[in-house]
Design a protein around this motif. Structure first.
Motif, mmCIF file in Angstrom:
data_model
loop_
_atom_site.group_PDB
_atom_site.id
_atom_site.type_symbol
_atom_site.label_atom_id
_atom_site.label_comp_id
_atom_site.label_asym_id
_atom_site.label_seq_id
_atom_site.Cartn_x
_atom_site.Cartn_y
_atom_site.Cartn_z
ATOM 1 N N GLY A 38 1.087 -0.814 0.486
ATOM 2 C CA GLY A 38 -0.059 -0.211 -0.115
ATOM 3 C C GLY A 38 1.103 1.372 0.019
ATOM 4 N N MET A 39 -0.141 2.178 -0.138
ATOM 5 C CA MET A 39 0.817 3.747 0.118
ATOM 6 C C MET A 39 0.206 5.039 1.255
ATOM 7 S SD MET A 39 0.966 4.537 -4.086
ATOM 8 C CE MET A 39 0.265 3.198 -5.390
ATOM 9 N N SER A 40 1.287 5.079 1.757
ATOM 10 C CA SER A 40 0.649 7.078 2.396
ATOM 11 C C SER A 40 -0.051 7.845 1.674
ATOM 12 C CB SER A 40 1.345 7.262 3.242
ATOM 13 O OG SER A 40 2.309 8.142 2.168
ATOM 14 N N PRO A 41 -0.774 8.678 2.054
ATOM 15 C CA PRO A 41 -1.998 9.441 1.438
ATOM 16 C C PRO A 41 -0.978 10.299 0.574
ATOM 17 C CG PRO A 41 -2.247 9.077 3.708
ATOM 18 C CD PRO A 41 -1.060 8.842 3.408
ATOM 19 N N THR A 42 0.426 10.474 1.121
ATOM 20 C CA THR A 42 1.568 11.450 0.409
ATOM 21 C C THR A 42 1.904 10.659 -0.837
ATOM 22 O OG1 THR A 42 2.177 12.462 2.617
ATOM 23 C CG2 THR A 42 3.232 13.162 0.438
ATOM 24 N N ASP A 43 2.241 9.223 -0.482
ATOM 25 C CA ASP A 43 2.708 8.230 -1.605
ATOM 26 C C ASP A 43 2.298 8.447 -2.650
ATOM 27 O OD1 ASP A 43 5.577 8.460 -0.323
ATOM 28 O OD2 ASP A 43 5.321 6.152 0.091
ATOM 29 N N ALA A 44 0.834 8.018 -2.448
ATOM 30 C CA ALA A 44 -0.200 7.569 -3.558
ATOM 31 C C ALA A 44 -0.862 9.026 -4.502
ATOM 32 C CB ALA A 44 -1.408 7.873 -2.262
ATOM 33 N N VAL A 53 -8.561 7.470 -13.941
ATOM 34 C CA VAL A 53 -8.435 6.582 -12.872
ATOM 35 C C VAL A 53 -8.625 6.607 -11.269
ATOM 36 C CG1 VAL A 53 -5.591 5.860 -12.006
ATOM 37 C CG2 VAL A 53 -5.883 6.450 -14.065
ATOM 38 N N ASP A 54 -9.212 5.917 -11.070
ATOM 39 C CA ASP A 54 -9.245 5.466 -9.212
ATOM 40 C C ASP A 54 -8.717 5.104 -8.140
ATOM 41 O OD1 ASP A 54 -12.103 7.209 -9.895
ATOM 42 O OD2 ASP A 54 -12.939 5.185 -9.559
ATOM 43 N N LEU A 55 -7.727 5.049 -7.808
ATOM 44 C CA LEU A 55 -7.099 4.536 -6.849
ATOM 45 C C LEU A 55 -7.411 4.700 -4.948
ATOM 46 C CD1 LEU A 55 -3.791 3.577 -5.671
ATOM 47 C CD2 LEU A 55 -3.470 6.087 -5.455
ATOM 48 N N LYS A 56 -6.847 3.410 -4.406
ATOM 49 C CA LYS A 56 -7.401 3.234 -3.157
ATOM 50 C C LYS A 56 -6.550 2.437 -2.452
ATOM 51 C CE LYS A 56 -12.493 3.346 -3.672
ATOM 52 N NZ LYS A 56 -13.742 2.504 -4.106
ATOM 53 N N THR A 57 -5.739 3.230 -2.049
ATOM 54 C CA THR A 57 -5.022 2.300 -1.243
ATOM 55 C C THR A 57 -4.940 2.319 -0.250
ATOM 56 O OG1 THR A 57 -2.489 2.767 -0.717
ATOM 57 C CG2 THR A 57 -3.475 3.764 -1.054
ATOM 58 N N ARG A 58 -4.567 1.230 1.279
ATOM 59 C CA ARG A 58 -3.968 1.424 2.790
ATOM 60 C C ARG A 58 -3.026 0.809 3.069
ATOM 61 N NH1 ARG A 58 -5.518 -1.781 7.736
ATOM 62 N NH2 ARG A 58 -7.298 -2.670 6.341
ATOM 63 N N SER A 116 -5.227 -0.601 -4.891
ATOM 64 C CA SER A 116 -7.009 -1.449 -5.984
ATOM 65 C C SER A 116 -7.026 0.328 -6.460
ATOM 66 C CB SER A 116 -8.089 -1.484 -5.697
ATOM 67 O OG SER A 116 -8.903 -0.952 -6.683
ATOM 68 N N ILE A 117 -6.092 -0.183 -7.857
ATOM 69 C CA ILE A 117 -6.248 0.809 -9.256
ATOM 70 C C ILE A 117 -6.955 0.787 -10.129
ATOM 71 C CG2 ILE A 117 -4.905 2.299 -10.628
ATOM 72 C CD1 ILE A 117 -2.331 1.800 -9.473
ATOM 73 N N ALA A 118 -7.855 1.454 -10.261
ATOM 74 C CA ALA A 118 -9.236 0.773 -12.202
ATOM 75 C C ALA A 118 -9.039 2.481 -12.712
ATOM 76 C CB ALA A 118 -10.597 1.513 -11.447
ATOM 77 N N VAL A 119 -8.837 2.179 -14.093
ATOM 78 C CA VAL A 119 -8.384 2.632 -15.216
ATOM 79 C C VAL A 119 -9.305 2.719 -16.011
ATOM 80 C CG1 VAL A 119 -7.005 3.172 -17.303
ATOM 81 C CG2 VAL A 119 -5.784 1.896 -14.857
ATOM 82 N N LYS A 120 -10.100 3.907 -16.011
ATOM 83 C CA LYS A 120 -11.514 4.055 -17.146
ATOM 84 C C LYS A 120 -11.514 4.622 -18.387
ATOM 85 C CE LYS A 120 -14.246 3.671 -12.667
ATOM 86 N NZ LYS A 120 -14.226 4.334 -12.222
ATOM 87 N N ASN A 121 -12.314 4.499 -18.993
ATOM 88 C CA ASN A 121 -12.226 4.579 -20.157
ATOM 89 C C ASN A 121 -11.166 5.357 -20.827
ATOM 90 O OD1 ASN A 121 -14.742 4.853 -19.422
ATOM 91 N ND2 ASN A 121 -14.630 6.732 -18.630
#
Ligand code: ADP
Ligand code: MG
Length: 620
Positions: free
Chosen positions: A64-70, A110-115, A145-150
């Motif tokens: 996962g990534m920290s908020p800053t890294d994200a 792109v939707d990124l969710k990370t913890r 989780s990385i979602a790449v749309k359209n």
């Protein structure tokens, strides 16, 4: 004159860079999977919608990534993987250029969710064309989780140039395979439009290959192993007899990274020299390990081209290692006992009872004999099944017995083998040959209690296939070999129409197809045991037979299809069979309901009793 040079705004620079990294949905798949691996994931899920045109999502359980890294991860040249130029020569990660996420975010939503592991909450970021739309705190599973749309929503030209869904999907599956084959210690699951396409549990290399390419692959693999100071080579080659006329499977991995390397390919191909049938290509899965200092991965943005410091030595070593394996295989046919029960059960078999595994051995195969193009098609079609022949006797009620004994109210044919299942592969393998011989590549001669049986291999196989097909069609439980690369054939409109009418029945034989347009047929599944190169001929014969047959002339359509297919799929006269295949045919024929006749009403075998033979030698 005024200055005219300007720095490009970031989002434009990113879009340009994206052109190199993100060529098609498959490139996104590759980058996201590699990031998940670099994050130390144990399980990686890949979710695809509409061949990646709508959605490409990768979910991992990595660090996962920290908020800053994200937030930073989307900046160009933002990487946690190298700190200075020297690190480039000690790479242990897939990524290091720090441009993948920036490039992807420049040309998609792109939707990124990370913890991070150990944190209570994670962060989520939405980006569209390099512009951050939102950043929040969320509850989300540990990992990323990385979602790449359209994809290419803002570059219509690129989007329009994407190929058909099936082509893009093939590229995605290729990338998925390349990554999955290099990381057997990671569990991979792939979904396409809600359906699960691959489920590859953590395993060893061999099992991973088998899970990816199907259970039949197992018996085709020959291990390669060589360890030297400059390179460690591990992996498998596919036995020459199973080589494919089409491209085949060629996989090189260097330090767990898939690479393309025509020079090294040549090394392997030349080791196969003289062993492959005309125009067939060697298939291999070879994993090289070298000191990261001795390679340069940096020469191509997609990192599939690698430069070795000592290419010539690696060439020589590789060639020798492959030759060595081919040689060993010649001496000792490789039977694989590595196999775990329940390892690669095809879905269609899920509810079936377990069957004894199939063993396929070609004792005559000699990779160093010239002109060994031999009976490849036969051995891939005919499997020796370790099936008990018990119950044979009962099948023989009513058969004409020339040497009838008084105490028998009906005649019997019995194979003179105490235990065909157990004794077949005794040391020396003599018993297999002892039960059945092939004569003039046409007849099989077997010993029975009352004398001998002579079988017409073509007609016998027709009977076997015919009954199998009939059963499959009526029970509607056939097994189909899924084709990774669908076959396309041209037919006339009328023929397509006819085939579509037969579609349902044919599906029960394992043929899965659809019309792409009114004169092209796309085949995605074949009946078990049917070679790709056979399929067109079988369909043509079928069309001819269906057209010729007068409707309602006593035979049902199902029967007609089964007869036609059995006729064109059966082993021909003149084809050489190995002992195991002979044995298989013999056993299988006498397990048929009507073994005496071919589906075209010709006798499949004749018997000669001991008495008859004795009479022939009687002195006058
Ligand atoms: P690179 O992989 O070359 O470093 P990327 O643009 O692919 O560049 O990723 C940038 C950075 O984002 C990575 O270096 C890593 O720190 C972080 N990152 C990307 N994907 C993940 C992931 N799935 N899990 C954890 N960190 C990630
Ligand atoms: Mg990366």
């Amino acid at each position: 004159m005024a200055d005219i040079i300007k720095l490009l705004p970031d989002h434009v620079a990113n879009q340009i860079a994206a052109g190199e990294v993100v060529q098609r949905p498959a490139s996104v798949v590759k980058e996201l999977l590699e990031n998940a691996i670099d994050a130390g994931a144990a399980t990686i899920k890949l979710i695809i919608k509409d061949s990646g045109k709508t959605l490409i999502q990768v979910i991992d359980d990595g660090k996962g990534m920290s908020p800053t890294d994200a937030r930073l991860s989307f900046e160009r040249h933002a990487t946690s993987k190298i700190k200075n130029a020297e690190d480039l020569f000690a790479l242990h990660t897939k990524g290091f250029r720090g441009e993948a996420l920036a490039s992807i975010a420049a040309v998609a939503h792109v939707d990124l969710k990370t913890r991070q592991q150990g944190e209570d909450v994670g962060s989520c970021i939405e980006i569209e064309g390099s512009i951050i739309k939102s950043q929040d705190i969320v509850a989300t599973p540990a990992g990323t989780s990385i979602a790449v749309k359209n994809l290419f929503f803002n570059i219509p030209a690129r989007r329009n140039f994407l190929k058909s869904d099936s082509v893009e999907m093939r590229h995605i599956i290729d990338e998925f395979h390349r990554v999955a084959l290099a990381h057997e210690q990671i569990t991979f699951v792939m979904y396409h439009n809600e359906g699960e396409l691959f489920n590859l549990p953590q395993s060893n290399k061999r099992q991973r290959i088998v899970n990816v390419f199907g259970s039949k692959t197992n018996e085709k693999l020959v291990p390669v192993e060589e360890e030297t100071g400059i390179v460690k080579i591990k992996g498998f080659i596919i036995k020459p007899e199973f080589a494919k006329k089409t491209k085949g499977e060629q996989y090189f991995f260097v330090n767990d990274r898939f690479i393309k390397h025509s020079y090294l390919h040549h090394a392997v191909a030349s080791a196969f020299d003289g062993l492959l049938p005309d125009r067939a290509r060697a298939s291999y899965f070879l994993y090289l390990e070298v000191d990261p200092q001795t390679i340069d991965i940096n020469i191509h943005p997609t990192k599939t081209e690698v430069k070795f410091e000592d290419e010539h030595s690696i060439y020589t070593l590789l060639r020798a290692a492959v030759k060595h394996s081919l040689g060993q295989f010649n001496i000792a046919p490789v039977l694989d006992f590595d196999r775990e029960p329940g390892l690669d059960t095809p879905y269609a078999y899920k509810h079936r009872q377990a069957e004894t595994p199939q063993v396929e051995v070609d004792r005559d195969f000699n990779p160093f004999k010239e002109n060994n193009t031999g009976r490849i098609s036969v051995s891939s079609r005919v499997h020796y099944e370790k099936k008990s022949a018990a119950g044979w006797e009962n099948l023989y009620a009513g058969l004409d017995n020339h040497g009838g004994r008084a105490d028998d109210s009906f005649s019997r044919v019995e194979i003179e083998s105490e235990d065909p299942a157990g004794g077949m592969f005794d040391e020396g393998g003599a018993s297999a040959e002892a039960n059945c011989y092939q004569l003039h590549n046409k007849f099989l001669v077997g010993t029975i209690k009352s004398g001998m049986v002579i079988i017409d291999q073509n007609k016998a196989h027709q009977r076997i296939l015919y009954e199998d097909l009939l059963k499959n069609i009526t029970v509607k439980e056939s097994v189909s070999q899924q084709l990774l690369f669908p076959l396309r054939f041209d037919f006339s409109k009328k023929e397509i129409h006819l085939l579509l009418q037969l579609k349902e029945t044919l599906e029960n034989t394992g043929f899965i197809f659809d019309a792409v347009d009114d004169d092209t047929l796309e085949i995605t599944g074949l009946p078990m045991g049917m070679g790709e190169n056979e399929s067109h001929r079988v369909l043509e014969q079928l069309l001819a037979d269906v057209e010729r047959e007068v409707p309602g002339a006593g035979f049902s359509q199902v029967d007609l299809l089964a007869r036609s297919m059995a006729g064109s799929m059966a082993i021909r006269n003149g084809e050489k069979l190995d002992a195991a295949s002979c044995e298989y045919l013999l056993n299988k024929l006498f397990a048929c309901k009507e073994p005496m006749l071919s589906p075209f009403n010709r006798p499949t075998f004749v018997t000669i009793s001991v008495e008859e033979l004795e009479r022939k030698f009687e002195t006058r």
